[in-house]
Design a protein around this motif. Structure first.
Motif, PDB file in Angstrom:
ATOM      1  N   MET A  23       0.830  -1.205   0.000  1.00  0.00           N
ATOM      2  CA  MET A  23       0.000   0.000   0.000  1.00  0.00           C
ATOM      3  C   MET A  23       0.865   1.255   0.000  1.00  0.00           C
ATOM      4  SD  MET A  23      -3.225  -1.032   2.419  1.00  0.00           S
ATOM      5  CE  MET A  23      -4.157   0.473   2.082  1.00  0.00           C
ATOM      6  N   MET A  24       1.984   1.222   0.731  1.00  0.00           N
ATOM      7  CA  MET A  24       2.894   2.366   0.726  1.00  0.00           C
ATOM      8  C   MET A  24       3.395   2.639  -0.697  1.00  0.00           C
ATOM      9  SD  MET A  24       5.303   1.959   4.044  1.00  0.00           S
ATOM     10  CE  MET A  24       4.742   2.416   5.663  1.00  0.00           C
ATOM     11  N   LEU A  25       3.786   1.585  -1.398  1.00  0.00           N
ATOM     12  CA  LEU A  25       4.265   1.764  -2.770  1.00  0.00           C
ATOM     13  C   LEU A  25       3.182   2.362  -3.656  1.00  0.00           C
ATOM     14  CD1 LEU A  25       6.299  -1.528  -3.394  1.00  0.00           C
ATOM     15  CD2 LEU A  25       7.168   0.721  -2.706  1.00  0.00           C
ATOM     16  N   GLU A  26       1.964   1.857  -3.547  1.00  0.00           N
ATOM     17  CA  GLU A  26       0.862   2.386  -4.350  1.00  0.00           C
ATOM     18  C   GLU A  26       0.557   3.836  -3.994  1.00  0.00           C
ATOM     19  OE1 GLU A  26      -0.903   1.090  -6.964  1.00  0.00           O
ATOM     20  OE2 GLU A  26       0.493  -0.595  -6.904  1.00  0.00           O
ATOM     21  N   ASN A  84      14.367  16.207   0.549  1.00  0.00           N
ATOM     22  CA  ASN A  84      15.195  15.404  -0.363  1.00  0.00           C
ATOM     23  C   ASN A  84      14.358  14.616  -1.365  1.00  0.00           C
ATOM     24  OD1 ASN A  84      17.645  16.181   0.860  1.00  0.00           O
ATOM     25  ND2 ASN A  84      17.313  14.679   2.481  1.00  0.00           N
ATOM     26  N   MET A  85      13.064  14.934  -1.422  1.00  0.00           N
ATOM     27  CA  MET A  85      12.122  14.277  -2.329  1.00  0.00           C
ATOM     28  C   MET A  85      11.905  12.800  -1.982  1.00  0.00           C
ATOM     29  SD  MET A  85      11.057  16.790  -3.987  1.00  0.00           S
ATOM     30  CE  MET A  85       9.984  16.021  -5.178  1.00  0.00           C
ATOM     31  N   ASN A  86      12.038  12.450  -0.711  1.00  0.00           N
ATOM     32  CA  ASN A  86      11.737  11.103  -0.232  1.00  0.00           C
ATOM     33  C   ASN A  86      10.317  11.083   0.315  1.00  0.00           C
ATOM     34  OD1 ASN A  86      14.382   9.957  -0.627  1.00  0.00           O
ATOM     35  ND2 ASN A  86      15.039  11.161   1.123  1.00  0.00           N
ATOM     36  N   TYR A  87       9.574  10.072  -0.067  1.00  0.00           N
ATOM     37  CA  TYR A  87       8.225   9.910   0.466  1.00  0.00           C
ATOM     38  C   TYR A  87       8.291   9.354   1.878  1.00  0.00           C
ATOM     39  CZ  TYR A  87       5.958  10.620  -4.021  1.00  0.00           C
ATOM     40  OH  TYR A  87       5.489  11.168  -5.181  1.00  0.00           O
ATOM     41  N   TYR A  88       7.367   9.771   2.703  1.00  0.00           N
ATOM     42  CA  TYR A  88       7.197   9.178   4.022  1.00  0.00           C
ATOM     43  C   TYR A  88       5.742   9.298   4.429  1.00  0.00           C
ATOM     44  CZ  TYR A  88       7.443  13.901   6.100  1.00  0.00           C
ATOM     45  OH  TYR A  88       7.219  15.222   6.440  1.00  0.00           O
ATOM     46  N   PHE A  89       5.385   8.524   5.420  1.00  0.00           N
ATOM     47  CA  PHE A  89       4.018   8.497   5.920  1.00  0.00           C
ATOM     48  C   PHE A  89       4.045   9.030   7.335  1.00  0.00           C
ATOM     49  CE2 PHE A  89       4.264   5.671   2.475  1.00  0.00           C
ATOM     50  CZ  PHE A  89       3.026   5.702   1.876  1.00  0.00           C
ATOM     51  N   TYR A 133       9.392   5.866   6.729  1.00  0.00           N
ATOM     52  CA  TYR A 133      10.038   6.066   5.443  1.00  0.00           C
ATOM     53  C   TYR A 133      10.209   4.714   4.749  1.00  0.00           C
ATOM     54  CZ  TYR A 133      11.488  10.966   5.991  1.00  0.00           C
ATOM     55  OH  TYR A 133      11.519  12.331   6.111  1.00  0.00           O
ATOM     56  N   PRO A 134       9.415   4.430   3.706  1.00  0.00           N
ATOM     57  CA  PRO A 134       9.601   3.160   3.003  1.00  0.00           C
ATOM     58  C   PRO A 134      10.873   3.185   2.149  1.00  0.00           C
ATOM     59  CG  PRO A 134       7.882   4.451   1.948  1.00  0.00           C
ATOM     60  CD  PRO A 134       8.313   5.212   3.166  1.00  0.00           C
ATOM     61  N   LEU A 135      11.547   2.046   2.080  1.00  0.00           N
ATOM     62  CA  LEU A 135      12.715   1.869   1.229  1.00  0.00           C
ATOM     63  C   LEU A 135      12.329   0.971   0.061  1.00  0.00           C
ATOM     64  CD1 LEU A 135      15.369   1.160   4.007  1.00  0.00           C
ATOM     65  CD2 LEU A 135      15.094   3.277   2.703  1.00  0.00           C
ATOM     66  N   LEU A 136      13.051   1.090  -1.027  1.00  0.00           N
ATOM     67  CA  LEU A 136      12.787   0.226  -2.161  1.00  0.00           C
ATOM     68  C   LEU A 136      13.344  -1.167  -1.905  1.00  0.00           C
ATOM     69  CD1 LEU A 136      11.237   1.420  -4.458  1.00  0.00           C
ATOM     70  CD2 LEU A 136      13.289   1.339  -5.829  1.00  0.00           C
ATOM     71  N   TYR A 137      12.599  -2.164  -2.257  1.00  0.00           N
ATOM     72  CA  TYR A 137      13.055  -3.541  -2.110  1.00  0.00           C
ATOM     73  C   TYR A 137      14.133  -3.822  -3.152  1.00  0.00           C
ATOM     74  CZ  TYR A 137       9.832  -4.079  -6.020  1.00  0.00           C
ATOM     75  OH  TYR A 137       9.189  -3.933  -7.212  1.00  0.00           O
ATOM     76  N   SER A 138      14.883  -4.888  -2.929  1.00  0.00           N
ATOM     77  CA  SER A 138      15.905  -5.271  -3.894  1.00  0.00           C
ATOM     78  C   SER A 138      15.591  -6.660  -4.433  1.00  0.00           C
ATOM     79  CB  SER A 138      17.287  -5.258  -3.247  1.00  0.00           C
ATOM     80  OG  SER A 138      17.337  -6.201  -2.201  1.00  0.00           O
ATOM     81  N   ILE A 139      16.184  -6.985  -5.562  1.00  0.00           N
ATOM     82  CA  ILE A 139      16.019  -8.292  -6.183  1.00  0.00           C
ATOM     83  C   ILE A 139      17.403  -8.836  -6.486  1.00  0.00           C
ATOM     84  CG2 ILE A 139      15.100  -9.565  -8.160  1.00  0.00           C
ATOM     85  CD1 ILE A 139      12.900  -7.453  -8.345  1.00  0.00           C
ATOM     86  N   ASP A 140      17.693 -10.042  -5.966  1.00  0.00           N
ATOM     87  CA  ASP A 140      18.972 -10.699  -6.214  1.00  0.00           C
ATOM     88  C   ASP A 140      18.929 -11.456  -7.540  1.00  0.00           C
ATOM     89  OD1 ASP A 140      19.912  -9.768  -3.782  1.00  0.00           O
ATOM     90  OD2 ASP A 140      19.520 -11.656  -2.721  1.00  0.00           O
ATOM     91  N   GLU A 141      20.099 -11.846  -8.020  1.00  0.00           N
ATOM     92  CA  GLU A 141      20.206 -12.545  -9.305  1.00  0.00           C
ATOM     93  C   GLU A 141      19.364 -13.826  -9.334  1.00  0.00           C
ATOM     94  OE1 GLU A 141      20.968 -12.933 -13.123  1.00  0.00           O
ATOM     95  OE2 GLU A 141      21.782 -11.259 -11.952  1.00  0.00           O
ATOM     96  N   ASN A 142      19.464 -14.667  -8.306  1.00  0.00           N
ATOM     97  CA  ASN A 142      18.694 -15.921  -8.295  1.00  0.00           C
ATOM     98  C   ASN A 142      17.187 -15.648  -8.232  1.00  0.00           C
ATOM     99  OD1 ASN A 142      18.947 -14.996  -5.633  1.00  0.00           O
ATOM    100  ND2 ASN A 142      18.731 -17.058  -4.794  1.00  0.00           N
ATOM    101  N   GLU A 143      16.793 -14.542  -7.614  1.00  0.00           N
ATOM    102  CA  GLU A 143      15.371 -14.181  -7.559  1.00  0.00           C
ATOM    103  C   GLU A 143      14.883 -13.710  -8.923  1.00  0.00           C
ATOM    104  OE1 GLU A 143      15.623 -12.768  -2.909  1.00  0.00           O
ATOM    105  OE2 GLU A 143      15.781 -11.275  -4.498  1.00  0.00           O
ATOM    106  N   ARG A 144      15.748 -13.059  -9.686  1.00  0.00           N
ATOM    107  CA  ARG A 144      15.381 -12.616 -11.041  1.00  0.00           C
ATOM    108  C   ARG A 144      14.969 -13.798 -11.896  1.00  0.00           C
ATOM    109  NH1 ARG A 144      20.322  -9.159 -10.976  1.00  0.00           N
ATOM    110  NH2 ARG A 144      19.556  -7.159 -10.260  1.00  0.00           N
TER     111      ARG A 144
END
Length: 145
Positions: free
Chosen positions: A47-50, A72-77, A122-133
């Protein structure tokens, strides 16, 4: 029986509302780094991302008062606990605070500040590892960005 314009508009609005969805990153489901998160945590994060997308100043959409942008143009709730619980549709205070703690442990939230029930997240962006790709690529999901 003929249908009035009111029926037609109601059906069109219903069809639009049926298409409203919250997108959840697949990595939250498939990755051992994130799949341990509770459903509440995953829903809050999604929901934060949306909400950060729909509260983008470039879009002419109604803005939510609890979604803020810092210098700094960072979103927060920000809001009182009850306001944020309502925003994220979590009724149980324990579940809400537990989900926030989980997101912080998973490095999906930072600068969590809870003072006298006034909360900043402050939401952070998730990451995706190579094996997850590779796993995500094998899954054939309809939604793409």
């Amino acid at each position: 029986r003929s249908r009035g314009l009111g029926d037609v508009y109601k059906r069109q609005i219903d069809n639009l509302l049926k298409r409203k969805m919250i997108r959840m990153p697949v990595v939250l489901i498939i990755s051992p780094r994130y799949n341990w998160l509770s459903s509440d945590a995953k829903i809050i994060y999604s929901m934060m991302l949306e909400l950060t997308r729909t509260n983008n100043p470039l879009y002419e959409l109604p803005k939510n008062k609890n979604v803020k942008i810092d210098s700094n143009m960072n979103y927060y709730f920000q809001g009182y606990k009850d306001e944020l619980m309502e925003l994220f549709t979590i009724q149980n205070e324990y579940s809400f605070l537990n989900a926030i703690e989980e997101l912080e442990q998973a490095n999906l939230l930072t600068n969590v500040d809870i003072n006298n029930s006034d909360i900043q997240l402050y939401p952070l962006l998730y990451s995706i590892d190579e094996n997850e790709r590779e796993v995500i690529d094998r899954l054939q999901f309809a939604t793409q960005f």
